[in-house]
Motif scaffolding. Structure first.
Motif, short mmCIF file in Angstrom:
data_model
loop_
_atom_site.label_atom_id
_atom_site.label_comp_id
_atom_site.label_asym_id
_atom_site.label_seq_id
_atom_site.Cartn_x
_atom_site.Cartn_y
_atom_site.Cartn_z
N MET A 45 0.81 -1.22 0.00
CA MET A 45 0.00 0.00 0.00
C MET A 45 0.84 1.27 0.00
N ALA A 48 1.46 5.18 3.19
CA ALA A 48 0.21 5.94 3.21
C ALA A 48 -0.78 5.18 4.11
N GLU A 49 -0.64 5.38 5.40
CA GLU A 49 -1.31 4.50 6.36
C GLU A 49 -2.81 4.74 6.46
N GLN A 50 -3.22 5.99 6.29
CA GLN A 50 -4.66 6.26 6.38
C GLN A 50 -5.38 5.53 5.25
N ASN A 51 -4.81 5.63 4.06
CA ASN A 51 -5.43 4.95 2.92
C ASN A 51 -5.39 3.43 3.11
N ALA A 52 -4.28 2.93 3.64
CA ALA A 52 -4.15 1.48 3.81
C ALA A 52 -5.29 0.93 4.67
N GLY A 54 -8.30 2.43 5.48
CA GLY A 54 -9.61 2.64 4.84
C GLY A 54 -9.83 1.64 3.71
N PHE A 55 -8.80 1.45 2.94
CA PHE A 55 -8.83 0.51 1.80
C PHE A 55 -9.10 -0.91 2.30
#
Lengths: 305, 265
Positions: A45, A48-52, A54-55
């Protein structure tokens, strides 16, 4: 522990159609076999931990059993609100694999230590928290996490920890009696296990035999089972590589306030404060009074009481 | 009924909900009404519920617009709408996926629904399931870092089953986006992140429908819908206060009068 956890997952569950592993650009080499065998079941991912998170929640909503691998600050702290809202609030059985519990990464510095992760994770309803002491517990945690319908946070050290349990199979959701004893019970979780076992050896040579109890699952904690296991001791000493004011010790303190126990609780953890001192793991444990020698001293003092 | 009429009806439902609940964010809900009307009545495949398309309102503060659309489609009931934001009611101010059918994702904190939607679209592709994911994103919301993490990450995933619509009303909690940060050029930013961008008038149903039906170009699609906050009620239009103000009985009457007189195409 980390390798056992990942190997168990890959060996036992990666063939399942819903298995999926996400990594936050961490664990180089760990997933090579998985990528080779199932290139469509692994995704890096990026940083980018926030996206990881949420994704992962989105994939979970569609039916995938998603694991997210990263070091603890980047699977729980940086993206705390995503863990709260996207995974726990929505009750999606994503598994967060956090490595580097406590001061595993010493002397990497405070940004990479995880000495307050339990305090954060404990605020999250629906989240199961597992902190294995050895590869056997790590393997059982991997198996448990795959079948769990709840979000799960697995708190791991890194690698090279020896096996402590003699039994290969037991219920990971319950406290485990590792060694019977009397007067004092040492209750522990996570990577501090090596110093606890070392302390037990030293104490044995002095003919002192504390009860040893591991608590792999910290949330929800089976306090009733723990009380039964400790109904014949005078002192319970919690040893953990975590802030002393907000880990297992604190969970037990709260539980004890609501009931009557026959023992007195003592907590050995990391003092509440940012760590600026540069030490190895051993050095930090010594500095914070968490070494095998400190555990021995504490148990001997209590045993005489 | 034409979608313009349906949108007009949605506005009335929203005004009624805002009045009954004395809750904020009526302007936010009104700005995306036309987008939702076109989506729910022209685009989303909902007849087979188990294989339905997914709609995510990432700007969860506009929840009233989604509730109204779900009600208009017959997915939720009047008792749900009537108890919005009320003590003991069914519908909270921001979205909770456990509240009623059709609320696919819990969203309220900005910069979450978008990333969850990306994961869903990716998962459907992986499972080879033909379901399309539509996400409405706020312009203010796209100041969140998570949006750009997701935009950068998902550009190359081949997500031909994903459509993002930005409700660009250019009025957030404290003023205009470009007065608050270096917001423009929005189009160039998304293009630079690897997305295909279509700009439309977010209240023009024909433009919206064409953009929503536009073929996949090899890049994920974002439709920048230029909208007006509070659209449809003249004294609410483009007024910052309607991010916060309550709809009193008097305001409701005035708004209803305007909406009833609206000449629909």
């Amino acid at each position: 522990m980390r390798n056992t956890f990942i190997e168990t997952l890959i060996k036992t569950h990666s063939s399942h159609k819903d298995f999926f592993m996400l990594s936050g650009d961490a664990g180089l080499g760990l997933f090579e076999g998985l990528q080779k065998q199932y290139p469509n079941k692994f995704k890096n991912m990026g940083i980018a931990e926030q996206n990881a998170i949420g994704f992962a929640a989105g994939m979970g909503l569609v039916g995938f059993k998603v694991y997210v691998y990263n070091i603890i600050p980047f699977v729980l702290y940086r993206c705390y609100e995503q863990v709260r809202n996207d995974i726990c609030y929505q009750n999606i059985p994503v598994v967060l694999i956090g490595v580097g519990s406590g001061v595993t990464y010493a002397p990497a510095g405070m940004t990479h230590y995880s000495v307050e992760d339990l305090a954060l994770a404990r605020t999250l309803p629906n989240l199961k928290i597992i902190s294995p002491i050895d590869p056997i517990e790590a393997r059982l945690a991997a198996e448990y996490s795959f079948t769990s319908d709840s979000p799960t946070y697995i708190r791991l050290a890194k690698r090279g920890e020896p096996n402590i349990h003699e039994r290969e199979k037991f219920d990971i959701t319950k406290p485990q009696l590792i060694k019977d004893g009397k007067e004092v019970a040492i209750v522990f979780h996570g990577s501090i296990a090596d110093d606890v076992m070392k302390a037990a050896e030293i104490l044995k040579s002095k003919n002192i035999h504390p009860k040893l109890i591991s608590i792999p699952m910290l949330q929800p904690l089976d306090f009733g089972s723990l009380c039964k296991m400790t109904d014949d001791v005078k002192h319970v000493v919690v040893v953990e590589e975590h802030f002393e004011n907000s880990g297992l010790g604190n969970i037990l303190m709260q539980a004890c306030m609501a009931t009557t126990v026959a023992w007195k609780l003592h907590v050995m953890g990391i003092p509440y404060g940012f760590i600026h001192a540069v030490h190895s793991i051993t050095g930090l444990r010594k500095r914070f009074g968490l070494s095998a020698e400190h555990i021995v001293d504490n148990v001997m003092r209590l045993e005489k009481k | 009924m034409k979608t313009m009429d349906q949108a007009n009806e949605l506005r009335k439902i929203i005004i009624e909900m805002a009045n009954k609940s004395q809750s904020a964010h009526v302007g936010s809900a009104l700005s995306c009404v036309d987008i939702l009307a076109v989506l729910y009545h022209k685009i989303l495949r909902l007849s087979n519920w188990d294989e339905r398309d997914i709609f995510i309102l990432s700007k969860g503060q506009a929840a009233m617009a989604l509730y109204a659309a779900l009600y208009q489609k017959g997915i939720i009931e009047k008792k749900h709408i009537d108890s919005y934001y009320l003590d003991g009611g069914f519908l909270p101010g921001h979205l909770d996926r456990f509240s009623v059918p059709g609320v696919e994702v819990s969203a309220g904190s900005l910069g979450h629904g978008f990333n969850i939607g990306l994961g869903m679209a990716y998962a459907y592709k992986q499972k080879k399931i033909d379901r399309h994911v539509y996400i409405v994103l706020g312009d203010g919301e796209s100041q969140e870092g998570s949006i750009w993490e997701g935009a950068m990450f998902s550009a190359d995933l081949g997500l031909d089953n994903l459509t993002v619509i930005m409700d660009y009303n250019n009025l957030q909690g404290y003023g205009r986006a470009k007065e608050i940060c270096h917001f423009e050029p929005v189009r160039d930013k998304w293009e630079a992140f690897g997305w295909s961008v279509i700009e439309v008038d977010g209240h023009d149903h024909a433009q919206l429908e064409i953009a929503l039906r536009a073929e996949y170009s090899g890049k994920p699609k974002i439709i920048i819908a230029k909208t007006v906050k509070g659209k449809g009620v003249s004294f609410m239009e483009d007024q910052l206060v309607w991010h916060y103000y309550m709809v009193t009985d008097e305001i409701k009457e005035k708004a209803f009068l305007e909406l009833s007189e609206t000449v629909l195409s």
